[in-house]
Motif scaffolding. Structure first.
Motif, mmCIF file in Angstrom:
data_model
loop_
_atom_site.group_PDB
_atom_site.id
_atom_site.type_symbol
_atom_site.label_atom_id
_atom_site.label_comp_id
_atom_site.label_asym_id
_atom_site.label_seq_id
_atom_site.Cartn_x
_atom_site.Cartn_y
_atom_site.Cartn_z
ATOM 1 N N LEU A 1 0.992 -1.298 0.051
ATOM 2 C CA LEU A 1 0.000 -0.031 -0.007
ATOM 3 C C LEU A 1 0.848 1.294 0.021
ATOM 4 C CD1 LEU A 1 -2.753 1.250 0.694
ATOM 5 C CD2 LEU A 1 -2.101 1.155 2.938
ATOM 6 N N HIS A 2 0.818 2.191 -0.901
ATOM 7 C CA HIS A 2 1.584 3.491 -1.012
ATOM 8 C C HIS A 2 0.461 4.489 -0.910
ATOM 9 C CE1 HIS A 2 4.072 6.359 -3.651
ATOM 10 N NE2 HIS A 2 4.148 6.726 -2.173
ATOM 11 N N THR A 3 0.562 5.209 0.237
ATOM 12 C CA THR A 3 -0.339 6.301 0.573
ATOM 13 C C THR A 3 0.098 7.581 -0.305
ATOM 14 O OG1 THR A 3 0.571 6.802 2.591
ATOM 15 C CG2 THR A 3 -1.294 5.134 2.440
ATOM 16 N N LEU A 4 -0.644 8.071 -1.031
ATOM 17 C CA LEU A 4 0.089 9.415 -1.673
ATOM 18 C C LEU A 4 -0.615 10.615 -0.924
ATOM 19 C CD1 LEU A 4 -0.234 8.491 -5.301
ATOM 20 C CD2 LEU A 4 1.880 9.073 -4.137
ATOM 21 N N ASN A 5 0.484 11.557 -0.453
ATOM 22 C CA ASN A 5 -0.039 12.855 0.147
ATOM 23 C C ASN A 5 -0.726 13.556 -0.758
ATOM 24 O OD1 ASN A 5 -0.381 15.176 1.746
ATOM 25 N ND2 ASN A 5 1.352 14.757 2.869
ATOM 26 N N ILE A 6 -1.801 13.839 -0.818
ATOM 27 C CA ILE A 6 -2.699 14.701 -1.737
ATOM 28 C C ILE A 6 -2.403 16.245 -1.782
ATOM 29 C CG2 ILE A 6 -4.612 13.035 -1.645
ATOM 30 C CD1 ILE A 6 -6.263 15.313 0.068
ATOM 31 N N ARG A 7 -1.541 16.428 -0.654
ATOM 32 C CA ARG A 7 -1.383 17.934 -0.388
ATOM 33 C C ARG A 7 0.105 18.372 -0.990
ATOM 34 N NH1 ARG A 7 -3.939 17.882 4.759
ATOM 35 N NH2 ARG A 7 -6.064 18.312 4.618
ATOM 36 N N LEU A 8 0.747 17.508 -1.449
ATOM 37 C CA LEU A 8 2.014 17.726 -2.013
ATOM 38 C C LEU A 8 2.125 18.227 -3.255
ATOM 39 C CD1 LEU A 8 4.380 14.297 -1.340
ATOM 40 C CD2 LEU A 8 4.069 16.536 0.005
ATOM 41 N N PRO A 9 3.162 19.200 -3.574
ATOM 42 C CA PRO A 9 3.195 19.888 -4.805
ATOM 43 C C PRO A 9 3.098 18.796 -6.069
ATOM 44 C CG PRO A 9 4.783 20.506 -3.437
ATOM 45 C CD PRO A 9 4.065 19.604 -2.672
ATOM 46 N N ALA A 10 2.810 19.207 -7.251
ATOM 47 C CA ALA A 10 2.601 18.249 -8.365
ATOM 48 C C ALA A 10 3.917 17.616 -8.551
ATOM 49 C CB ALA A 10 1.944 18.931 -9.375
ATOM 50 N N GLU A 11 5.014 18.228 -8.645
ATOM 51 C CA GLU A 11 6.276 17.512 -9.020
ATOM 52 C C GLU A 11 6.609 16.620 -7.963
ATOM 53 O OE1 GLU A 11 5.824 20.748 -8.298
ATOM 54 O OE2 GLU A 11 7.531 21.499 -6.814
ATOM 55 N N GLN A 12 6.113 16.874 -6.732
ATOM 56 C CA GLN A 12 6.627 15.927 -5.779
ATOM 57 C C GLN A 12 6.004 14.478 -5.844
ATOM 58 O OE1 GLN A 12 7.390 16.750 -1.502
ATOM 59 N NE2 GLN A 12 8.528 19.050 -2.164
ATOM 60 N N LEU A 13 4.626 14.837 -6.229
ATOM 61 C CA LEU A 13 3.782 13.647 -6.240
ATOM 62 C C LEU A 13 4.125 12.726 -7.542
ATOM 63 C CD1 LEU A 13 0.213 15.269 -5.756
ATOM 64 C CD2 LEU A 13 1.186 13.196 -4.482
ATOM 65 N N VAL A 14 4.611 13.327 -8.575
ATOM 66 C CA VAL A 14 5.022 12.771 -9.879
ATOM 67 C C VAL A 14 6.371 11.995 -9.338
ATOM 68 C CG1 VAL A 14 6.135 13.134 -11.838
ATOM 69 C CG2 VAL A 14 4.135 14.300 -11.536
ATOM 70 N N TYR A 15 7.420 12.900 -8.797
ATOM 71 C CA TYR A 15 8.580 12.144 -8.281
ATOM 72 C C TYR A 15 8.017 10.783 -7.513
ATOM 73 C CZ TYR A 15 12.786 10.953 -5.835
ATOM 74 O OH TYR A 15 13.751 10.300 -5.285
ATOM 75 N N ILE A 16 7.402 10.841 -6.536
ATOM 76 C CA ILE A 16 7.079 9.809 -5.708
ATOM 77 C C ILE A 16 6.488 8.561 -6.398
ATOM 78 C CG2 ILE A 16 5.526 9.204 -3.588
ATOM 79 C CD1 ILE A 16 6.157 12.086 -2.402
ATOM 80 N N ALA A 17 5.448 8.957 -7.154
ATOM 81 C CA ALA A 17 4.811 7.783 -7.759
ATOM 82 C C ALA A 17 5.715 7.064 -8.606
ATOM 83 C CB ALA A 17 3.528 8.490 -8.460
ATOM 84 N N ASN A 18 6.696 7.867 -9.260
ATOM 85 C CA ASN A 18 7.709 7.008 -10.190
ATOM 86 C C ASN A 18 8.415 6.430 -9.686
ATOM 87 O OD1 ASN A 18 6.306 7.912 -12.770
ATOM 88 N ND2 ASN A 18 7.256 9.862 -12.627
ATOM 89 N N HIS A 19 8.996 6.909 -8.415
ATOM 90 C CA HIS A 19 10.144 6.319 -7.497
ATOM 91 C C HIS A 19 9.502 4.888 -6.927
ATOM 92 C CE1 HIS A 19 12.903 5.708 -4.163
ATOM 93 N NE2 HIS A 19 13.857 6.234 -5.043
ATOM 94 N N ALA A 20 8.284 5.006 -6.490
ATOM 95 C CA ALA A 20 7.682 3.908 -6.037
ATOM 96 C C ALA A 20 7.098 2.872 -6.985
ATOM 97 C CB ALA A 20 6.508 4.187 -4.894
ATOM 98 N N GLU A 21 7.203 3.175 -8.035
ATOM 99 C CA GLU A 21 6.627 2.269 -9.208
ATOM 100 C C GLU A 21 5.357 1.933 -8.993
ATOM 101 O OE1 GLU A 21 10.022 -0.140 -11.139
ATOM 102 O OE2 GLU A 21 10.848 0.216 -9.062
ATOM 103 N N ASP A 22 4.315 2.894 -8.787
ATOM 104 C CA ASP A 22 2.893 2.495 -8.524
ATOM 105 C C ASP A 22 2.356 1.906 -9.600
ATOM 106 O OD1 ASP A 22 3.227 3.502 -5.818
ATOM 107 O OD2 ASP A 22 2.538 5.591 -6.684
ATOM 108 N N HIS A 23 1.618 0.822 -9.645
ATOM 109 C CA HIS A 23 1.141 0.103 -10.610
ATOM 110 C C HIS A 23 -0.422 0.732 -10.724
ATOM 111 C CE1 HIS A 23 0.676 -3.375 -13.107
ATOM 112 N NE2 HIS A 23 -0.150 -3.689 -12.822
ATOM 113 N N VAL A 24 -1.027 0.632 -9.809
ATOM 114 C CA VAL A 24 -2.494 1.188 -9.731
ATOM 115 C C VAL A 24 -2.534 2.196 -8.807
ATOM 116 C CG1 VAL A 24 -4.750 0.672 -8.878
ATOM 117 C CG2 VAL A 24 -3.284 -1.342 -10.061
ATOM 118 N N ILE A 25 -3.468 3.378 -8.984
ATOM 119 C CA ILE A 25 -3.915 4.259 -8.091
ATOM 120 C C ILE A 25 -5.525 4.262 -7.918
ATOM 121 C CG2 ILE A 25 -3.807 6.960 -7.549
ATOM 122 C CD1 ILE A 25 -1.397 7.254 -9.072
#
Lengths: 541, 541
Positions: free
Chosen positions: A90-114
């Motif tokens: 389970l990877h909980t994305l912080n909806i309050r983060l700036p867009a560029e951090q969200l992109v970095y995080i989802a790519n870094h974690a290699e999220d398959h599904v959101i």
């Protein structure tokens, strides 16, 4: 000699099986602004099984990451149960983060599904083009409209996806040290870093939450978990509640003071958890429109230091005791809880309750002083807090972060004292402390004393280089409207409030102290402006 | 995917370090009949360090067994801390066992050292000649006199041995699955069997004891641990108390009702733990000499089923709530605890409280019916309870005991029901249950109903072979003094109290039911006497 105990791994599959059967009747309520959505752990368990089957049908295997982009609500809880219990992460994305951090995080974690709440689709949709590994987006709780039309991912409706799936899932037993969930810290420097919780760490942490020296959560509690499920695992409350059968009230997107008070009055929860700023807002709301929230037998406050005045106001004016706690994403997050020792009452008890509290047996602590050696637990010697234990991070996901760890201990970045009986008081962030002549000066202490002057609206203190003492404090002052005060007057004012060697010589006057996105003083900006020569510094001796 | 959590083992060395510092001020009081001996966890920690050094000086290395032959007192607690924390294995010898069993156990465990209370030397001394591995006897709490003169072991005085040793010990960090302590079950059949607890199992169990759905022990509690430290690790109370800082009151050899009430009145403990017979005695003592014991906010009763009348008497007449619990040596021992669900009161709450209670998340349960298949949790289907989890035994020390385990689950030997929400009610021991025509009849149910007849003093039920039904109940009846009753009358009496198919046909009348050393009906003897044709059986249909 080996023990003859069963070698049974601590496992979130077992937790889901247990909580949704033995405590199947416990309530799960999601606030909607209108009629609350009511269900039970039993039903959440059946839907979690359906979600797990649905995720399998989308190709989720092994330890693939399933991300959530959700408020605190029933569907988010279903993901909390299904994803780790099926063996995925389970990877909980912080909806309050700036867009560029969200992109970095989802790519870094290699999220398959959101999995995303319909109300949050507008926030997520613009990012999808940059997410390299996401193949499926599941929209929960409503219609996404046309915001996802043309996205290069498969889009599913949560309820549709679940509806045809079996309501039982044979939750596997996995290695207890395997990943169960991950959460990125929104570090103030560098890229966000992923903390990966194990089945073991979450199990042990859940037990601690229900221990009397933890949060003391009971089966009879009805818990209003305001602290977001995308922020340090909602302080472990979802899993702890499932473990002991507490009912759960989730505010969804209704995090403003007025609906928070409304749901408390209507639903009569017995416990709640949130950061101080939430409670500050609730207090103001209650001042404006008095109502009775005293069904709350305990309110847990952490995330940042809670002003004692706020604690007293809740207890004295609203009959709601506040329990002060400390932790961070890297500590799962329960680190310490400020229960006053048995037998103490009145002001003596308050002296304990306003500290960060005691660390439990499973969280070891030490303080490292300015010379790199341990300092004694004498209540006065100051050092950086380092912690160790089975639910404390020892690294980050796929990045080196050597300076965050020290011989296997986590460096918390917090500076403070410990008493001989283990009460922690944090006085500063390590990066904000002023290292002056081999001693440490707390920036927060000076700020508090300066702000006690009636002519001062705000004061922020940073360290600046000093040829003789290495560092000295620089005080940035915002004068209150209609008042006037100068550096010499302020230094005189501090004279009997601080030790002489701590009295600041350097002062600057600003219209406003720069703030971070969560409203804290942004000392990084102040340091940069000072380094660039953009601050007018007055000396007073 | 591995987690990024620290791989920190759960370890009793850490527990000793933590409890004796953070909770160093908590009290450790030993009753003496006169002035109580008072000390603190801090001092017990220093003395535990001295004991560990002393044991090293006697050659104790690695995982050697250090046995105790002691009452509940300060020195026994010091051994509880020192022996596992130094990496050795604590072996608690049950002082109440017959001599030949004690000899067997000490030899089987290969005890290297025995720590013995001076008052218990007369019990131990005669056995020493048969103990093949014991090299040292350490006498605590007084002068052994000449009872050990000529023994083929080295004899030491506890205080002398400790006095010159350092008061700090560098407790090692050991593999969490290594042995920490062992305790033999006094099985009714075959040789006693050793259960070996690990550092991990004790740590987890201690957390459970301080969880709200466990015993809910808190830092503010002062715990009167009557349950012996040689019996199932005193229900885990010594380690749990150290973990959260509860103070401890230990009765030493003063286990009679009068001194137990005396120490409760004098010391005002807030919690206590003992088997039902102890509380039965305390109740009688309070009837004879009324005193106020209501400082006890909670009394934990386990070891055997507590009569509901006893629970009610304590609560209604003495304002002391009894908390019913179930466990066994093989379950560390906390298995289930009968907290009424939140929101229940009065008779509804009592219906839950008189059960064996709910199992916590860490103890999984299933019921195996007469056909070997699982039976449903419907509150009526009966099966043998099997349990699984991280503090449940999966074997015994160096003996095969395959029939005690079933696919990795512990067969508890207890028979009963589970409700859908996880409340356990035990109705019989598996070996006493009557397997009649594919259904199970509880021997205890019949006994209770027969004993409800005013002319019956005692009744014990065993299974006897039956050509048609496989087994049928045989009731052994002791007629009350001055009364008379026959089998036909008793069967009629039962007619509207039991299902027709359970009504016993076979009856025998005795002067006395044979009893075990702890006063339970000895059905083993009854079965042997029946097999030998020594019972006169009357048939009534």
């Amino acid at each position: 000699m080996r023990s003859t105990m069963q070698d049974h791994p601590l496992n979130l599959g077992d937790l889901v099986r247990y909580g949704t059967s033995t405590h199947g009747a416990a309530q799960v309520v999601t606030w909607t602004g209108g009629e609350p959505r009511r269900t039970t752990y039993a039903e959440v368990g059946r839907r979690a099984a359906q979600l797990a089957h649905a995720l399998r049908s989308l190709g989720v295997t092994g330890d693939q990451r399933v991300a959530t982009f959700q408020w605190n609500n029933q569907e988010h809880l279903e993901a909390y149960l299904a994803v780790p219990a099926m063996g995925a992460v389970l990877h909980t994305l912080n909806i309050r983060l700036p867009a560029e951090q969200l992109v970095y995080i989802a790519n870094h974690a290699e999220d398959h599904v959101i999995i995303v709440d319909a109300t949050l689709v507008p926030l997520l949709a613009p990012l999808l083009g940059q997410l390299r590994t996401v193949q499926h987006v599941i929209v929960a709780g409503g219609d996404p409209g046309d915001a996802l039309d043309g996205a290069a991912v498969q889009v599913h409706r949560y309820d549709d996806l679940l509806s045809s799936q079996p309501t039982e899932f044979d939750w596997p037993v996995v290695d207890e040290r395997d990943a169960a969930a991950m959460c990125y810290t929104s570090g103030t420097t560098g890229d966000p870093k992923g903390v990966v919780y194990s089945h073991r760490s979450i199990w042990l942490h859940s037990m601690q939450v229900a221990m009397t020296d933890g949060m003391g959560l009971t089966q009879a509690d009805y818990v209003l978990a305001i602290v977001p499920m995308f922020h340090a695992m909602s302080w472990g409350l979802p899993y702890a509640a499932l473990m002991i059968g507490s009912s759960t009230l989730m505010p969804d997107r209704f995090l403003q003071p007025e609906p928070l008070v409304d749901m408390t009055v209507a639903e009569r929860p017995t416990a709640a958890a949130a950061v101080p700023t939430i409670w500050q807002g609730v207090l103001a709301e209650l001042d404006a429109r008095p109502r009775d929230i005293s069904t709350l037998r305990q309110v847990i406050v952490g995330g940042s230091t809670c002003p004692p005045s706020l604690m007293r106001a809740f207890e004295e004016r609203h009959n709601v005791p506040i329990l002060h706690a400390w932790g961070m994403t890297e500590t799962s997050p329960l680190g310490s809880v400020a229960h006053a020792p048995g037998g103490t009452t009145g002001d003596e008890a308050w002296r304990y309750r306003i500290t960060q509290g005691r660390l439990p047996a499973s969280v070891q602590a030490r303080l490292i002083g300015s010379d790199g050696a341990q300092v004694p637990w004498d209540g006065t010697s100051v050092g950086e807090l380092e912690v160790r234990g089975p639910w404390i991070a020892g690294g980050y996901y796929q990045v080196e972060a050597g300076d965050k760890f020290h011989d296997g201990w986590l460096r918390t970045g917090d500076v403070g004292t410990l008493t001989p009986d283990g009460f922690l008081t944090l006085t500063d962030r390590a990066k904000d402390v002023i290292k002056s002549g081999g001693e440490w000066i707390s920036s927060v202490d000076i700020e508090n004393e300066v702000m006690a002057h009636p002519a001062v609206a705000e004061a922020a203190v940073i360290a600046v280089p000093d040829p003789r003492w290495d560092e000295r404090p620089l005080v940035s002052v915002v004068v209150a409207e209609g008042e006037s005060v100068d550096a010499t007057q302020l230094r005189s004012f501090l004279a009997d409030r601080l030790p002489k060697w701590q009295l600041p010589e350097y002062w600057t006057f600003l219209d406003e102290v720069p703030k971070t996105s969560v409203g804290k003083f942004d000392k990084k900006v102040l340091r940069a402006r000072h380094a660039d020569g953009d601050l007018t510094v007055t000396e007073a001796r």
